[in-house]
Design an enzyme around this catalytic site. Structure first.
Site, PDB file in Angstrom:
ATOM      1  N   ARG A  32     -51.519  69.885   3.446  1.00  0.00           N
ATOM      2  CA  ARG A  32     -50.871  70.248   5.312  1.00  0.00           C
ATOM      3  C   ARG A  32     -51.889  70.409   6.455  1.00  0.00           C
ATOM      4  O   ARG A  32     -51.684  71.532   7.284  1.00  0.00           O
ATOM      5  CB  ARG A  32     -50.316  71.857   5.004  1.00  0.00           C
ATOM      6  CG  ARG A  32     -49.660  72.120   3.886  1.00  0.00           C
ATOM      7  CD  ARG A  32     -47.773  71.743   4.472  1.00  0.00           C
ATOM      8  NE  ARG A  32     -47.903  72.699   4.952  1.00  0.00           N
ATOM      9  CZ  ARG A  32     -47.666  72.829   7.140  1.00  0.00           C
ATOM     10  NH1 ARG A  32     -48.009  71.471   7.385  1.00  0.00           N
ATOM     11  NH2 ARG A  32     -46.904  73.740   7.701  1.00  0.00           N
ATOM     12  N   ARG A  36     -48.975  74.602  12.177  1.00  0.00           N
ATOM     13  CA  ARG A  36     -49.879  75.785  13.095  1.00  0.00           C
ATOM     14  C   ARG A  36     -50.716  76.017  13.042  1.00  0.00           C
ATOM     15  O   ARG A  36     -51.333  76.325  14.063  1.00  0.00           O
ATOM     16  CB  ARG A  36     -48.822  77.428  12.605  1.00  0.00           C
ATOM     17  CG  ARG A  36     -47.064  76.834  11.933  1.00  0.00           C
ATOM     18  CD  ARG A  36     -46.813  78.372  11.594  1.00  0.00           C
ATOM     19  NE  ARG A  36     -46.969  78.668  13.434  1.00  0.00           N
ATOM     20  CZ  ARG A  36     -46.171  78.883  13.775  1.00  0.00           C
ATOM     21  NH1 ARG A  36     -44.966  77.876  14.171  1.00  0.00           N
ATOM     22  NH2 ARG A  36     -46.117  79.677  14.885  1.00  0.00           N
ATOM     23  N   ARG A  45     -42.670  72.233  17.898  1.00  0.00           N
ATOM     24  CA  ARG A  45     -41.901  72.478  16.869  1.00  0.00           C
ATOM     25  C   ARG A  45     -41.296  74.442  17.657  1.00  0.00           C
ATOM     26  O   ARG A  45     -40.176  74.907  17.122  1.00  0.00           O
ATOM     27  CB  ARG A  45     -42.583  73.300  15.831  1.00  0.00           C
ATOM     28  CG  ARG A  45     -42.462  72.668  14.239  1.00  0.00           C
ATOM     29  CD  ARG A  45     -41.790  71.261  13.734  1.00  0.00           C
ATOM     30  NE  ARG A  45     -41.200  72.432  13.495  1.00  0.00           N
ATOM     31  CZ  ARG A  45     -41.213  73.601  12.428  1.00  0.00           C
ATOM     32  NH1 ARG A  45     -41.898  73.579  12.164  1.00  0.00           N
ATOM     33  NH2 ARG A  45     -39.874  74.148  12.330  1.00  0.00           N
ATOM     34  N   ASP A  81     -40.898  67.870   3.346  1.00  0.00           N
ATOM     35  CA  ASP A  81     -40.965  68.825   2.511  1.00  0.00           C
ATOM     36  C   ASP A  81     -40.393  68.136   0.891  1.00  0.00           C
ATOM     37  O   ASP A  81     -39.356  67.571   1.101  1.00  0.00           O
ATOM     38  CB  ASP A  81     -40.257  70.271   2.609  1.00  0.00           C
ATOM     39  CG  ASP A  81     -40.691  71.997   2.285  1.00  0.00           C
ATOM     40  OD1 ASP A  81     -41.873  72.348   2.108  1.00  0.00           O
ATOM     41  OD2 ASP A  81     -40.250  71.811   1.265  1.00  0.00           O
ATOM     42  N   TYR A 157     -38.172  77.083  -7.472  1.00  0.00           N
ATOM     43  CA  TYR A 157     -37.425  77.809  -6.470  1.00  0.00           C
ATOM     44  C   TYR A 157     -36.190  77.622  -6.943  1.00  0.00           C
ATOM     45  O   TYR A 157     -35.501  78.510  -6.572  1.00  0.00           O
ATOM     46  CB  TYR A 157     -37.858  76.692  -5.515  1.00  0.00           C
ATOM     47  CG  TYR A 157     -39.729  77.029  -4.529  1.00  0.00           C
ATOM     48  CD1 TYR A 157     -39.102  78.594  -4.139  1.00  0.00           C
ATOM     49  CD2 TYR A 157     -40.362  76.699  -5.019  1.00  0.00           C
ATOM     50  CE1 TYR A 157     -40.510  78.036  -2.983  1.00  0.00           C
ATOM     51  CE2 TYR A 157     -41.586  76.508  -4.769  1.00  0.00           C
ATOM     52  CZ  TYR A 157     -41.746  77.566  -4.429  1.00  0.00           C
ATOM     53  OH  TYR A 157     -42.700  77.754  -3.146  1.00  0.00           O
TER      54      TYR A 157
HETATM   55  O1  1CP Z   1     -49.409  68.764   4.161  1.00  0.00           O
HETATM   56  C1  1CP Z   1     -48.096  68.242   5.421  1.00  0.00           C
HETATM   57  O2  1CP Z   1     -48.518  68.021   6.353  1.00  0.00           O
HETATM   58  C2  1CP Z   1     -46.759  67.706   4.392  1.00  0.00           C
HETATM   59  C3  1CP Z   1     -45.492  68.352   4.932  1.00  0.00           C
HETATM   60  C4  1CP Z   1     -45.675  69.630   3.570  1.00  0.00           C
HETATM   61  C5  1CP Z   1     -45.846  69.224   3.015  1.00  0.00           C
HETATM   62  C6  1CP Z   1     -46.304  68.696   1.675  1.00  0.00           C
HETATM   63  C7  1CP Z   1     -45.053  70.527   3.996  1.00  0.00           C
HETATM   64  C8  1CP Z   1     -44.566  70.555   5.301  1.00  0.00           C
HETATM   65  N1  1CP Z   1     -44.033  71.633   3.022  1.00  0.00           N
HETATM   66  C9  1CP Z   1     -45.413  70.071   1.708  1.00  0.00           C
HETATM   67  C10 1CP Z   1     -44.734  70.832   0.442  1.00  0.00           C
HETATM   68  C11 1CP Z   1     -44.061  72.009  -0.160  1.00  0.00           C
HETATM   69  N2  1CP Z   1     -43.186  72.850   0.992  1.00  0.00           N
HETATM   70  C12 1CP Z   1     -44.712  73.035  -1.372  1.00  0.00           C
HETATM   71  C13 1CP Z   1     -45.839  71.942  -1.948  1.00  0.00           C
HETATM   72  C14 1CP Z   1     -47.929  71.807  -1.755  1.00  0.00           C
HETATM   73  C15 1CP Z   1     -48.027  73.565  -1.173  1.00  0.00           C
HETATM   74  O3  1CP Z   1     -48.445  74.049  -2.180  1.00  0.00           O
HETATM   75  O4  1CP Z   1     -48.297  74.029   0.092  1.00  0.00           O
HETATM   76  C16 1CP Z   1     -44.918  73.389  -1.183  1.00  0.00           C
HETATM   77  C17 1CP Z   1     -44.565  75.029  -2.485  1.00  0.00           C
HETATM   78  C18 1CP Z   1     -43.249  74.036  -0.243  1.00  0.00           C
HETATM   79  C19 1CP Z   1     -42.198  74.622  -0.386  1.00  0.00           C
HETATM   80  C20 1CP Z   1     -42.572  75.541   1.118  1.00  0.00           C
HETATM   81  N3  1CP Z   1     -41.563  74.984   2.148  1.00  0.00           N
HETATM   82  C21 1CP Z   1     -43.067  76.396   1.638  1.00  0.00           C
HETATM   83  C22 1CP Z   1     -43.891  77.705   0.526  1.00  0.00           C
HETATM   84  C23 1CP Z   1     -43.013  78.876   0.745  1.00  0.00           C
HETATM   85  C24 1CP Z   1     -43.246  79.441  -0.710  1.00  0.00           C
HETATM   86  O5  1CP Z   1     -42.702  80.832  -0.373  1.00  0.00           O
HETATM   87  O6  1CP Z   1     -43.660  79.289  -1.768  1.00  0.00           O
HETATM   88  C25 1CP Z   1     -42.749  76.805   3.123  1.00  0.00           C
HETATM   89  C26 1CP Z   1     -43.041  77.658   3.383  1.00  0.00           C
HETATM   90  C27 1CP Z   1     -41.722  75.717   3.177  1.00  0.00           C
HETATM   91  C28 1CP Z   1     -41.132  75.630   4.565  1.00  0.00           C
HETATM   92  C29 1CP Z   1     -42.179  74.611   5.196  1.00  0.00           C
HETATM   93  N4  1CP Z   1     -42.962  72.792   4.719  1.00  0.00           N
HETATM   94  C30 1CP Z   1     -43.550  72.108   6.098  1.00  0.00           C
HETATM   95  C31 1CP Z   1     -43.887  73.256   6.276  1.00  0.00           C
HETATM   96  C32 1CP Z   1     -44.008  72.944   7.977  1.00  0.00           C
HETATM   97  C33 1CP Z   1     -42.624  74.738   6.341  1.00  0.00           C
HETATM   98  C34 1CP Z   1     -42.935  75.447   7.698  1.00  0.00           C
HETATM   99  C35 1CP Z   1     -41.483  75.951   8.229  1.00  0.00           C
HETATM  100  C36 1CP Z   1     -41.612  76.352   9.091  1.00  0.00           C
HETATM  101  O7  1CP Z   1     -42.518  77.123   9.747  1.00  0.00           O
HETATM  102  O8  1CP Z   1     -40.571  76.142  10.180  1.00  0.00           O
END
Ligand code: 1CP
Length: 351
Positions: A32, A36, A45, A81, A157
């Site tokens: 990640r 932000r 964004r 994502d 999910y």
């Molecule tokens: O690493 C990077 O910079 C690349 C981008 C990336 C990756 C690898 C995003 C962007 N998401 C992910 C993987 C991801 N997404 C995982 C696996 C890794 C981890 O555990 O962090 C998981 C579980 C998700 C699911 C997900 N998508 C969540 C978790 C929420 C929850 O309720 O469990 C969230 C918040 C997202 C949305 C998301 N994905 C990425 C971003 C920047 C966002 C936020 C969206 C926004 O703010 O508008």
């Protein structure tokens, strides 16, 4: 690990570390890393829904490149994502900000209705962005990382309908014990999708791929062996690993390290609750390690982070290779200075 005097390009260092070949120092990137905590990310964004950012190739490329330019990471991961490949399956998906599934998948009939189109046709922007990134990064010899969510985490999910703040996914776990045939069918479909999706990313220029299994660590060892390990093994055996090594990430997986080794990935990415020294002795020549600074530690002063990085690299030495990273994703309120110090500390190890 012997330390050659020679220095390597970032791509060489990363690929060699993944495969356990000697390097001058560990490469460094952050899960990640596009996020932000960067003011430039927030600006880009602003007012743009998450999926629009993923679909817009220019936008996704720029967001992917920001951490390279702004904090000096040594690898780029595609901005996307784990739920993006689900867009072609017919699942009604929204981000609020985590994934929310309008009609959670809870029956075998729903599994049978899931479409598995070729991701190159259903989500072409992923591959367009990877090709554009590779063209940009190749002259600088910066490695490009592709990724996918692991079937277990995607299924958690899809069945639950959304993330669970208590991390227990009660509807999903009920399905595991009361409706195992349904869950097996769902995991099989997701495994097929993941293999096609990652191999297509390798074709489009990803030089390393990471499988994110954020939620499989909620299981005990016996359940993990039943539900998770066979899926990881299947994926590891069907990816084109000669072209792109595989990193396997499991959050909260200290108790399943042996099972992670058995999956056969090139690199095991462990969270900060794993003792890296003990893990390194356990994996030895069988895999490289990635990690594992607590993301919360990035608020610490520069001296602390330099010492922490030195300690992680020393602890990882018994493993055949090591990639410096966090134990989970970079948090939104992380100070940029902390990220810079972490990266500078990694780069100073070779000096
Ligand atoms: O690493 C990077 O910079 C690349 C981008 C990336 C990756 C690898 C995003 C962007 N998401 C992910 C993987 C991801 N997404 C995982 C696996 C890794 C981890 O555990 O962090 C998981 C579980 C998700 C699911 C997900 N998508 C969540 C978790 C929420 C929850 O309720 O469990 C969230 C918040 C997202 C949305 C998301 N994905 C990425 C971003 C920047 C966002 C936020 C969206 C926004 O703010 O508008």
């Amino acid at each position: 690990m012997t330390k050659p005097r020679q220095t390597f390009s970032c791509s060489e260092r990363m690929l060699r570390a993944c495969r356990g070949e000697p390097v001058d120092r560990p490469p460094v990137w952050l899960m990640r890393q596009a996020g932000r905590y960067l003011p430039e990310y927030r600006q880009l964004r602003e007012g743009v829904p998450f999926l629009d950012s993923c679909r817009n190739v220019e936008h996704a490329v720029e967001l992917s490149l920001q951490p390279l330019r702004l904090v000096g990471t040594e690898a780029v991961i595609l901005f996307s994502d784990i739920f993006v490949p689900m867009l072609g399956t017919g699942v009604d998906l929204d981000f609020q900000p985590g994934p929310v599934i309008a009609e959670p998948i809870r029956t075998e009939a729903q599994v049978a209705r899931l479409r598995l189109p070729d991701p190159r046709e259903s989500v072409p922007f992923v591959f367009d962005a990877l090709r554009a990134l590779r063209a940009e990064l190749a002259p600088q010899a910066i490695p490009l990382i592709g990724f996918a969510g692991a079937p277990f985490t995607l299924a958690a999910y899809l069945v639950e309908g959304r993330g669970d703040p208590k991390n227990s996914f009660p509807v999903f776990r009920r399905a595991m014990y009361r409706n195992p045939e349904f869950l097996r069918a769902l995991l099989a479909r997701l495994t097929e999708l993941t293999i096609t999706y990652l191999n297509a990313q390798i074709d489009a220029g990803a030089q390393v791929v990471q499988l994110f299994d954020t939620w499989s660590g909620i299981l005990g060892v016996a359940d993990y062996r039943e539900w998770v390990l066979p899926v990881h093994r299947e994926i590891a055996s069907k990816l084109d690993r000669r072209r792109a090594p595989l990193i396997l990430y499991v959050r909260d997986g200290a108790h399943v390290l042996d099972e992670m080794i058995e999956a056969g990935a090139d690199v095991l990415s462990v969270d900060w609750r794993v003792d890296l020294g003990a893990a390194a002795r356990r994996v030895g020549a069988r895999a490289s390690l990635q990690g594992n600074l607590d993301p919360h530690a990035l608020v610490a002063p520069r001296d602390y982070l330099f010492e922490a990085v030195r300690a992680l690299a020393a602890a990882a030495a018994p493993a055949r290779g090591h990639i410096l990273n966090l134990g989970h994703g970079c948090l939104p309120d992380t100070p940029v200075e902390g990220v810079r110090s972490f990266i500078e500390a990694a780069k100073s190890l070779g000096a």
